[in-house]
Scaffold this motif. Sequence first.
Motif, PDB file in Angstrom:
ATOM      1  N   ILE A  34      -0.843   0.373   8.134  1.00 22.61           N
ATOM      2  CA  ILE A  34      -1.337  -0.763   7.352  1.00 22.61           C
ATOM      3  C   ILE A  34      -0.151  -1.657   7.006  1.00 22.61           C
ATOM      4  N   GLU A  35      -0.200  -2.875   7.476  1.00 24.73           N
ATOM      5  CA  GLU A  35       0.867  -3.845   7.245  1.00 24.73           C
ATOM      6  C   GLU A  35       0.282  -5.055   6.522  1.00 24.73           C
ATOM      7  N   VAL A  36       1.160  -5.895   5.952  1.00 26.12           N
ATOM      8  CA  VAL A  36       0.687  -7.146   5.383  1.00 26.12           C
ATOM      9  C   VAL A  36       0.089  -7.988   6.509  1.00 26.12           C
ATOM     10  N   PHE A  78      -7.384   1.875 -11.657  1.00 27.38           N
ATOM     11  CA  PHE A  78      -5.952   1.822 -11.385  1.00 27.38           C
ATOM     12  C   PHE A  78      -5.514   0.365 -11.226  1.00 27.38           C
ATOM     13  N   ASP A  79      -4.217   0.144 -11.147  1.00 26.67           N
ATOM     14  CA  ASP A  79      -3.694  -1.216 -11.036  1.00 26.67           C
ATOM     15  C   ASP A  79      -3.514  -1.667  -9.590  1.00 26.67           C
ATOM     16  N   ARG A  80      -2.942  -0.807  -8.744  1.00 20.29           N
ATOM     17  CA  ARG A  80      -2.739  -1.145  -7.333  1.00 20.29           C
ATOM     18  C   ARG A  80      -2.878   0.110  -6.486  1.00 20.29           C
ATOM     19  N   ALA A  81      -3.331  -0.069  -5.266  1.00 24.53           N
ATOM     20  CA  ALA A  81      -3.432   1.046  -4.330  1.00 24.53           C
ATOM     21  C   ALA A  81      -2.766   0.655  -3.014  1.00 24.53           C
ATOM     22  N   ARG A  82      -2.060   1.606  -2.428  1.00 23.65           N
ATOM     23  CA  ARG A  82      -1.430   1.403  -1.130  1.00 23.65           C
ATOM     24  C   ARG A  82      -1.645   2.657  -0.281  1.00 23.65           C
ATOM     25  N   ALA A  83      -1.716   2.475   1.028  1.00 18.38           N
ATOM     26  CA  ALA A  83      -1.843   3.592   1.960  1.00 18.38           C
ATOM     27  C   ALA A  83      -0.997   3.295   3.187  1.00 18.38           C
ATOM     28  N   MET A 132       4.364  12.940   6.921  1.00 15.26           N
ATOM     29  CA  MET A 132       3.372  12.047   6.335  1.00 15.26           C
ATOM     30  C   MET A 132       3.933  11.355   5.102  1.00 15.26           C
ATOM     31  N   ALA A 133       4.700  12.098   4.311  1.00 19.04           N
ATOM     32  CA  ALA A 133       5.318  11.533   3.106  1.00 19.04           C
ATOM     33  C   ALA A 133       6.313  10.431   3.461  1.00 19.04           C
ATOM     34  N   GLY A 134       6.996  10.582   4.580  1.00 17.06           N
ATOM     35  CA  GLY A 134       7.944   9.553   4.999  1.00 17.06           C
ATOM     36  C   GLY A 134       7.267   8.215   5.229  1.00 17.06           C
ATOM     37  N   TRP A 135       6.105   8.243   5.846  1.00 14.30           N
ATOM     38  CA  TRP A 135       5.355   7.003   6.059  1.00 14.30           C
ATOM     39  C   TRP A 135       4.797   6.462   4.747  1.00 14.30           C
ATOM     40  N   MET A 136       4.442   7.363   3.833  1.00 19.09           N
ATOM     41  CA  MET A 136       3.961   6.933   2.524  1.00 19.09           C
ATOM     42  C   MET A 136       5.077   6.275   1.708  1.00 19.09           C
ATOM     43  N   LEU A 137       6.297   6.778   1.845  1.00 21.01           N
ATOM     44  CA  LEU A 137       7.441   6.169   1.162  1.00 21.01           C
ATOM     45  C   LEU A 137       7.590   4.717   1.570  1.00 21.01           C
ATOM     46  N   ARG A 138       7.428   4.453   2.835  1.00 18.71           N
ATOM     47  CA  ARG A 138       7.534   3.074   3.334  1.00 18.71           C
ATOM     48  C   ARG A 138       6.411   2.210   2.792  1.00 18.71           C
ATOM     49  N   LEU A 162       5.741   0.375  -5.253  1.00 22.23           N
ATOM     50  CA  LEU A 162       5.178   1.190  -6.326  1.00 22.23           C
ATOM     51  C   LEU A 162       6.180   2.231  -6.801  1.00 22.23           C
ATOM     52  N   LEU A 163       6.882   2.835  -5.868  1.00 16.77           N
ATOM     53  CA  LEU A 163       7.852   3.872  -6.212  1.00 16.77           C
ATOM     54  C   LEU A 163       9.028   3.307  -7.005  1.00 16.77           C
ATOM     55  N   ARG A 164       9.440   2.078  -6.702  1.00 16.87           N
ATOM     56  CA  ARG A 164      10.545   1.470  -7.449  1.00 16.87           C
ATOM     57  C   ARG A 164      10.200   1.293  -8.917  1.00 16.87           C
TER      58      ARG A 164
END
Length: 250
Positions: A35-37, A67-72, A99-105, A110-112
Amino acid sequence: MAGRLLFPPTCIGCRRIVAEPGALCAHCWPALRFIEVPFCPVMGTPFQYDMGEGFLSLEAIAFPPHFDRARAAVLYDGAARQLVRGLKYGDRTDLAPLMAGWMLRAGSELLREADMLVPVPLHWRRFLSRRFNQSAELGRAIARRSDVVFAPEVLVRRKKTKQQVGLRRKAREDNVRSAFAVPEKFKARIRGKRMLVVDDVYTTGATVGAAARALKRAGASHVDVLTFARVVPESADLDGDFLPDEGMHI
C-alpha cells in the motif's frame, strides 16, 4: 554447505526452493501488493489516484473510527494471505520479523509519534489453545527495531468473543463491544500517552476500533493502528462490510 543441500531454503509464502532463507520466490513476490500513497489519511485505504490533500474515503466519513489513523503494509490477497495464515494458523512465528519489517516502513510516521506499542490481545483461553498471539509476535518484532515501548500488559481481552470470520460489519462490532479493558493498575501509565495498536489484518476495523475505544476511555490521548495487511475489496456498499474508494474533502 551440506545442510543447505539436504535442507534447501524455501519461499516463506509457498515453500518453493529459493536462493536465500527468509525470502519470497519469483512467483510470490510480484503477488505482494504494497500500500503506497495516495491513501485516505485516516483509514489508510488506498486510492486509485491522487484525490488531493485532505480527501477522505467514504468509509472514514460514513463510519468515523474510534482510532485516529490506520496504516497497513500490504493488501490482504495472494502472498500476503499466505503469510498471515502461516503466522496465525501454521505456527510460523519465524515470519513475524519479515512481516514486521514491512510494517515498520508503512507505519514509520505513526511509530515516530507513538509512546507505547500495544498488540491486540487474545482471550486467555484462546491463547492457551494457540500457544501464542500473532499480534504480539508482530508487535514485539516491531518494538525491537524501533524506540517504542512494547506494552502488551496494558490491554486485556476480558470476554471470549466469537471468531470474526464470516461476520458483517454490525455483527463484528457487536461481537467485540466491551471486549477489551485497561487494568486499573495501568491506567495512570497510559494517561495522556499516544498508543499504537498492532494487529495482523484490518478487515472492518471492529476489533482495533474496540481496542482503541478502551484505551481512550482509560485516558490515552491518541490511538493509531498498524496492521500487516488490509482487506480492500473491489466494491461494496454502505450497508456491507466495506466501502468503495470514494470520498469528499472536509
